[in-house]
Design a protein around this motif. Sequence first.
Motif, PDB file in Angstrom:
ATOM      1  N   ARG A 135       0.863  -1.186   0.000  1.00 37.23           N
ATOM      2  CA  ARG A 135       0.000   0.000   0.000  1.00 37.23           C
ATOM      3  C   ARG A 135       0.898   1.234   0.000  1.00 37.23           C
ATOM      4  N   ILE A 136       0.755   2.071  -1.049  1.00 36.72           N
ATOM      5  CA  ILE A 136       1.555   3.280  -1.174  1.00 36.72           C
ATOM      6  C   ILE A 136       0.622   4.470  -1.017  1.00 36.72           C
ATOM      7  N   ASP A 137       0.809   5.224   0.059  1.00 35.26           N
ATOM      8  CA  ASP A 137       0.001   6.409   0.329  1.00 35.26           C
ATOM      9  C   ASP A 137       0.749   7.612  -0.242  1.00 35.26           C
ATOM     10  N   THR A 138       0.295   8.095  -1.415  1.00 36.19           N
ATOM     11  CA  THR A 138       1.034   9.153  -2.106  1.00 36.19           C
ATOM     12  C   THR A 138       0.893  10.501  -1.414  1.00 36.19           C
ATOM     13  N   ALA A 139      -0.190  10.694  -0.647  1.00 42.71           N
ATOM     14  CA  ALA A 139      -0.350  11.959   0.075  1.00 42.71           C
ATOM     15  C   ALA A 139       0.607  12.027   1.262  1.00 42.71           C
ATOM     16  N   ALA A 140       0.726  10.916   1.980  1.00 44.77           N
ATOM     17  CA  ALA A 140       1.614  10.868   3.151  1.00 44.77           C
ATOM     18  C   ALA A 140       3.035  10.468   2.777  1.00 44.77           C
ATOM     19  N   ARG A 141       3.219  10.020   1.522  1.00 43.92           N
ATOM     20  CA  ARG A 141       4.524   9.542   1.046  1.00 43.92           C
ATOM     21  C   ARG A 141       5.062   8.438   1.963  1.00 43.92           C
ATOM     22  N   GLN A 142       4.195   7.453   2.203  1.00 44.90           N
ATOM     23  CA  GLN A 142       4.554   6.307   3.026  1.00 44.90           C
ATOM     24  C   GLN A 142       4.098   5.032   2.334  1.00 44.90           C
ATOM     25  N   ALA A 143       4.798   3.942   2.630  1.00 43.11           N
ATOM     26  CA  ALA A 143       4.449   2.646   2.059  1.00 43.11           C
ATOM     27  C   ALA A 143       4.430   1.599   3.165  1.00 43.11           C
ATOM     28  N   SER A 144       3.531   0.628   3.020  1.00 41.04           N
ATOM     29  CA  SER A 144       3.424  -0.444   4.002  1.00 41.04           C
ATOM     30  C   SER A 144       2.890  -1.694   3.324  1.00 41.04           C
ATOM     31  N   ALA A 145       3.052  -2.824   3.976  1.00 38.37           N
ATOM     32  CA  ALA A 145       2.517  -4.094   3.484  1.00 38.37           C
ATOM     33  C   ALA A 145       1.845  -4.796   4.654  1.00 38.37           C
ATOM     34  N   GLU A 146       0.510  -4.918   4.556  1.00 35.84           N
ATOM     35  CA  GLU A 146      -0.293  -5.528   5.615  1.00 35.84           C
ATOM     36  C   GLU A 146       0.011  -4.909   6.978  1.00 35.84           C
ATOM     37  N   GLY A 147       0.101  -3.591   6.994  1.00 39.09           N
ATOM     38  CA  GLY A 147       0.311  -2.867   8.238  1.00 39.09           C
ATOM     39  C   GLY A 147       1.751  -2.703   8.660  1.00 39.09           C
ATOM     40  N   VAL A 148       2.670  -3.354   7.962  1.00 35.22           N
ATOM     41  CA  VAL A 148       4.093  -3.238   8.291  1.00 35.22           C
ATOM     42  C   VAL A 148       4.692  -2.112   7.447  1.00 35.22           C
ATOM     43  N   SER A 149       5.191  -1.075   8.110  1.00 37.23           N
ATOM     44  CA  SER A 149       5.711   0.093   7.393  1.00 37.23           C
ATOM     45  C   SER A 149       7.104  -0.154   6.839  1.00 37.23           C
ATOM     46  N   LEU A 150       7.344   0.464   5.690  1.00 34.31           N
ATOM     47  CA  LEU A 150       8.673   0.469   5.086  1.00 34.31           C
ATOM     48  C   LEU A 150       9.359   1.784   5.447  1.00 34.31           C
ATOM     49  N   THR A 151      10.602   1.715   5.886  1.00 33.63           N
ATOM     50  CA  THR A 151      11.382   2.919   6.153  1.00 33.63           C
ATOM     51  C   THR A 151      12.180   3.237   4.902  1.00 33.63           C
ATOM     52  N   LEU A 152      11.776   4.298   4.218  1.00 34.63           N
ATOM     53  CA  LEU A 152      12.352   4.620   2.911  1.00 34.63           C
ATOM     54  C   LEU A 152      12.942   6.023   2.901  1.00 34.63           C
ATOM     55  N   ARG A 153      14.070   6.155   2.211  1.00 36.28           N
ATOM     56  CA  ARG A 153      14.611   7.478   1.935  1.00 36.28           C
ATOM     57  C   ARG A 153      13.768   8.126   0.830  1.00 36.28           C
ATOM     58  N   PRO A 154      13.837   9.461   0.697  1.00 29.87           N
ATOM     59  CA  PRO A 154      12.974  10.134  -0.286  1.00 29.87           C
ATOM     60  C   PRO A 154      13.075   9.576  -1.706  1.00 29.87           C
ATOM     61  N   LYS A 155      14.282   9.317  -2.184  1.00 31.30           N
ATOM     62  CA  LYS A 155      14.427   8.811  -3.547  1.00 31.30           C
ATOM     63  C   LYS A 155      13.957   7.359  -3.644  1.00 31.30           C
ATOM     64  N   GLU A 156      14.114   6.597  -2.598  1.00 33.89           N
ATOM     65  CA  GLU A 156      13.617   5.214  -2.588  1.00 33.89           C
ATOM     66  C   GLU A 156      12.092   5.216  -2.665  1.00 33.89           C
ATOM     67  N   TYR A 157      11.468   6.112  -1.893  1.00 34.62           N
ATOM     68  CA  TYR A 157      10.011   6.201  -1.960  1.00 34.62           C
ATOM     69  C   TYR A 157       9.575   6.608  -3.369  1.00 34.62           C
ATOM     70  N   ALA A 158      10.229   7.627  -3.942  1.00 37.76           N
ATOM     71  CA  ALA A 158       9.857   8.101  -5.283  1.00 37.76           C
ATOM     72  C   ALA A 158       9.979   6.985  -6.307  1.00 37.76           C
ATOM     73  N   LEU A 159      11.000   6.167  -6.182  1.00 39.84           N
ATOM     74  CA  LEU A 159      11.186   5.041  -7.101  1.00 39.84           C
ATOM     75  C   LEU A 159      10.063   4.027  -6.931  1.00 39.84           C
ATOM     76  N   LEU A 160       9.714   3.720  -5.686  1.00 37.83           N
ATOM     77  CA  LEU A 160       8.645   2.758  -5.433  1.00 37.83           C
ATOM     78  C   LEU A 160       7.308   3.272  -5.956  1.00 37.83           C
ATOM     79  N   GLU A 161       7.037   4.556  -5.753  1.00 35.96           N
ATOM     80  CA  GLU A 161       5.783   5.129  -6.254  1.00 35.96           C
ATOM     81  C   GLU A 161       5.735   5.070  -7.773  1.00 35.96           C
ATOM     82  N   MET A 162       6.833   5.393  -8.429  1.00 37.88           N
ATOM     83  CA  MET A 162       6.881   5.368  -9.890  1.00 37.88           C
ATOM     84  C   MET A 162       6.587   3.971 -10.419  1.00 37.88           C
TER      85      MET A 162
END
Length: 224
Positions: A135-162
């Motif tokens: 689950r990628i929340d583009t407004a909060a710029r956060q990602a998680s899988a079944e409630g487990v959050s991913l700790t991502l750097r800004p560019k890592e998050y941008a890559l995952l969203e893309m």
Amino acid sequence: MRPHLALIEDEPDFALMCRSYLEHEGFTVTWAMDARAGKSVLHESSVDLAVLDLGLPDGSGLELLRALRSTSRLPVIVVTGRGAEADRVAGLEIGADDYLVKPFSQRELVARIRAVLRRSQPPEVSAVIQVGSLRIDTAARQASAEGVSLTLRPKEYALLEMLGEAPGRVFSTEQVLERIWGAAWQQPATVIEHVYRLRGKLAALPVPAPRITTVRGYGYRLDP
């Protein structure tokens, strides 16, 4: 952010009155007194909408509109004299989004501008991207899988969203560099490093999660 308007109008008193009212209503206004200055503003500034008088001292506003429409879909409201029906029709046929006939009230001008800006906005997309358990929340710029959050750097998050915006689609290294770093001339190793780190974080999740696949000779894709 305050919408940026280009006001292309050759009557100083009228233009100053419009600019003052529009700025009071929350817009940023750049005023150009003729077609030459208007063309410069439209091509060199980040403008959200143009208010274009068709009667300019150094050329027809219609010609300026025609030149603009050959390269841009920038919203344009044309302004004409009371009897210039032919100009109004021509402006709409060339691609104006709306028109106003002088004299008009400043309140009407603001209402027309806001209406055109609303129509020109792209359709809203979901603020949440779901790819399998991810689950990628583009407004909060956060990602998680079944409630487990991913700790991502800004560019890592941008890559995952893309990648998450189009699961299964292959993105080239050049596309990733252009989108995330804003420059395709960056070293490809930059992408390789970020893919490696992001892939490791996805694999380390305690729940099944999508994986990043390398398509040799092409680029990368996200597989659910």
